[in-house]
Motif scaffolding. Structure first.
Motif, short mmCIF file in Angstrom:
data_model
loop_
_atom_site.label_atom_id
_atom_site.label_comp_id
_atom_site.label_asym_id
_atom_site.label_seq_id
_atom_site.Cartn_x
_atom_site.Cartn_y
_atom_site.Cartn_z
N ALA A 190 -41.98 0.18 -75.38
CA ALA A 190 -41.40 1.52 -75.40
C ALA A 190 -40.68 1.83 -74.10
N GLN A 191 -41.24 1.36 -72.97
CA GLN A 191 -40.62 1.60 -71.67
C GLN A 191 -39.27 0.91 -71.55
N SER A 192 -39.07 -0.14 -72.32
CA SER A 192 -37.82 -0.90 -72.21
C SER A 192 -36.63 -0.13 -72.75
N ASP A 193 -36.89 0.98 -73.48
CA ASP A 193 -35.78 1.76 -74.02
C ASP A 193 -34.92 2.34 -72.91
N ALA A 194 -35.47 2.45 -71.70
CA ALA A 194 -34.69 2.98 -70.59
C ALA A 194 -33.52 2.07 -70.25
N LEU A 195 -33.56 0.83 -70.65
CA LEU A 195 -32.48 -0.12 -70.41
C LEU A 195 -31.82 -0.43 -71.75
N GLU A 196 -30.68 0.21 -71.98
CA GLU A 196 -29.95 -0.03 -73.23
C GLU A 196 -29.08 -1.28 -73.05
N VAL A 197 -29.23 -2.23 -73.95
CA VAL A 197 -28.55 -3.51 -73.84
C VAL A 197 -27.92 -3.86 -75.18
N TYR A 198 -26.69 -4.45 -75.12
CA TYR A 198 -26.04 -4.96 -76.32
C TYR A 198 -25.76 -6.45 -76.13
N TYR A 199 -25.72 -7.14 -77.25
CA TYR A 199 -25.55 -8.60 -77.23
C TYR A 199 -24.29 -8.97 -78.00
N TYR B 84 -24.98 -10.56 -72.53
CA TYR B 84 -25.71 -9.32 -72.68
C TYR B 84 -25.02 -8.26 -71.84
N PHE B 85 -24.94 -7.03 -72.35
CA PHE B 85 -24.19 -5.98 -71.68
C PHE B 85 -25.09 -4.77 -71.46
N PHE B 86 -25.12 -4.31 -70.20
CA PHE B 86 -25.85 -3.09 -69.87
C PHE B 86 -24.92 -2.20 -69.04
N GLN B 87 -25.23 -0.90 -68.97
CA GLN B 87 -24.39 0.07 -68.27
C GLN B 87 -24.85 0.19 -66.82
N ASN B 88 -23.96 -0.13 -65.88
CA ASN B 88 -24.32 -0.10 -64.47
C ASN B 88 -24.24 1.31 -63.90
N ASP B 89 -24.43 1.43 -62.59
CA ASP B 89 -24.46 2.74 -61.95
C ASP B 89 -23.13 3.47 -62.02
N ASP B 90 -22.03 2.74 -62.27
CA ASP B 90 -20.71 3.36 -62.41
C ASP B 90 -20.38 3.67 -63.86
N ASP B 91 -21.39 3.57 -64.75
CA ASP B 91 -21.23 3.84 -66.18
C ASP B 91 -20.27 2.87 -66.85
N ILE B 92 -20.18 1.66 -66.32
CA ILE B 92 -19.36 0.61 -66.91
C ILE B 92 -20.29 -0.44 -67.52
N TRP B 93 -20.00 -0.82 -68.73
CA TRP B 93 -20.81 -1.85 -69.38
C TRP B 93 -20.46 -3.21 -68.80
#
Length: 468
Positions: free
Chosen positions: A11-20, A25-34
């Motif tokens: 459940a805690q992993s939901d804080a990291l949204e990831v797409y494949y 694998y793509f996540f949104q960095n601090d600049d809101d860029i995937w």
């Protein structure tokens, strides 16, 4: 291990949204860029959030591996785009295709306040025809509201004319293009030359990342009727069609609708005006032509001459949020400038249209009919005078292609290669010269048909010599 503890970790992993996608694998960095990373990086990021990487005795896979497997199963996308016209960063599912957009437009926040310099700039630009300023503001206001779309930032194709801004050097076109237009539409703009012309490219990744498509004085736009027809069809497709799906080299097409506005900046030379879109039914209502006057005497220059822009751009940057607020919240289109299908009428500057008409294909055709082809078309006798010519378009095309000098005939076949193109030109001449050109299916021509077919009637031009 206990199941409750594992479920809490997942459940805690939901804080990291990831797409494949593919192997990335793509996540949104601090600049809101995937951003794309590999599997190891995602494992480490999940571990930082408390998801256990080690596999305990009896576990088929570790909790981290479980999360990654779920990402690949439920957060998989078919394509990843650097940016997408009309969309902010995020995941989209359109037309049966799930894709990820990596970046968002950079929007400025509107605020109340004065925009004196910008108003002075546009007032001077359109001082010859002040109503053109109101046409531009109405067009900008509607486009900006649709672009922002109440903050939803989803793609939506809406009817909007292609804007043509024509003027000589130092008329403010470049200021509008570089300092005002991109800031109003998320700072994303691309050259659209590759989309227009007879050898238009199907690859459009650069344009698809942008929201504003710009055409300058480009060689991609030809002067022939065929070239202008291709140009016109592209404008129709962008303005009211489904748009162009995303297609980058080496990638499959993503059939989603873009959000685009088309702006063309051109000089006022006759040869350039000859490349304007067709002014005929089905096309004429899809483009606007405004005339920009020279900035000299407009009160925005500095004493440094050509360096006036350095100071003016500071004023623009300061006033743009206020101008944006006016376009979003305050501007109202006057009744005389409204249109049924569009926010504003498809206005065209009369002086520029007259200049273009003087050297247009229709003008050349009219000249040929009234000079070298006149004796072949209009029966004349010593006492009977000239009579109107009546016949079908293929019959007229055959006559016009065969009379006159060889060089003249080659020029005719180049500007009018087929009878179907001649038909379009005759329709324009019918509107421009109704006393000389008429179609039997319209007006009071009798009989309505010759040999079972509707026909054209061309009345000879009356000259002074015909009166004696």
């Amino acid at each position: 291990w206990d199941l409750d503890g594992l479920e809490n970790e997942l459940a805690q992993s939901d804080a990291l949204e990831v797409y494949y996608c593919g192997k990335g694998y793509f996540f949104q960095n601090d600049d809101d860029i995937w951003t794309e990373v590999n599997c190891t990086s995602i494992s480490n990021r999940l571990a930082q959030r408390g998801v256990r990487k080690t596999k305990l005795e009896g576990e088929p896979i570790s909790p981290v591996e479980e999360v990654i497997a779920n990402i690949e199963a439920s957060h998989s996308v078919q394509a990843v785009l650097n940016g997408a016209s009309g969309r902010k960063a995020g995941c989209y599912n359109e037309n049966g295709i799930k894709f990820l957009v990596k970046t968002s437009p950079r929007l400025i926040d509107p605020r109340e306040g004065k925009w004196t310099k910008i108003d002075q700039f546009f007032s001077h630009m359109f001082r010859e025809e002040p109503q053109e300023k109101e046409i531009l503001f109405g067009w900008l206001s509607a486009a900006i509201k649709d672009f922002r779309n109440d903050g939803k930032r989803r793609s939506r194709s809406a009817p909007r004319q292609a804007l043509h801004l024509c003027g000589d050097a130092s008329s403010g076109k470049t200021v509008f293009k570089k300092a005002i237009l991109p800031a109003l539409f998320g700072h994303r703009m691309a050259d659209a030359s590759a989309m227009f012309g007879p050898s238009a490219s199907d690859f459009n990744s650069e344009m698809w990342v942008s929201d504003v498509l710009v055409l300058d004085d480009t060689g991609a736009l030809g002067r022939s009727y065929k070239d202008r027809a291709i140009h016109s069809e592209q404008i129709k497709e962008i303005c009211v069609g489904s748009g162009k799906g995303y297609h980058a080299k080496g990638q499959d097409r993503v059939n989603a609708e873009p959000w685009w506005i088309v702006v063309r900046l051109l000089n006022a030379s006759t040869s350039t005006l000859e490349t304007l879109p067709l002014d005929e039914e089905g096309v004429s209502d899809k483009w606007i032509l405004l005339k920009a006057s020279a900035m000299a005497g407009g009160g925005i220059e500095c004493d440094d001459g050509n360096e006036w822009y350095d100071d003016f751009k500071v004023d623009i940057a300061r006033e743009l949020p206020c101008f944006l607020n006016y376009l979003i919240s305050e501007h109202v289109v006057a009744d005389e400038h409204r249109a049924r299908r569009y926010a504003v009428v498809s206005y065209k500057n009369k002086a520029l249209m007259s200049q273009a008409a003087e050297s247009s294909v229709e003008s050349s055709l009219l000249n040929k009919i009234n000079t070298s082809a006149s004796s072949h078309l209009f029966n004349s006798g010593e006492f009977s005078g000239k009579k109107p010519w009546q016949g079908t378009v293929p019959e007229l095309w055959t006559i016009l292609a065969s009379v006159g000098e060889n060089i003249e005939n080659r020029a005719f076949e180049k500007m009018c290669p087929t009878p179907s193109i001649l038909l379009s030109q005759l329709k324009n001449l019918e509107k421009a010269e109704p006393d000389q050109f008429a179609y039997s299916n319209r007006g009071n021509i009798s009989p309505k048909k010759l040999a079972g077919a509707f026909y054209w009637r061309i009345t000879p031009l009356v000259t002074d010599s015909d009166c004696f």
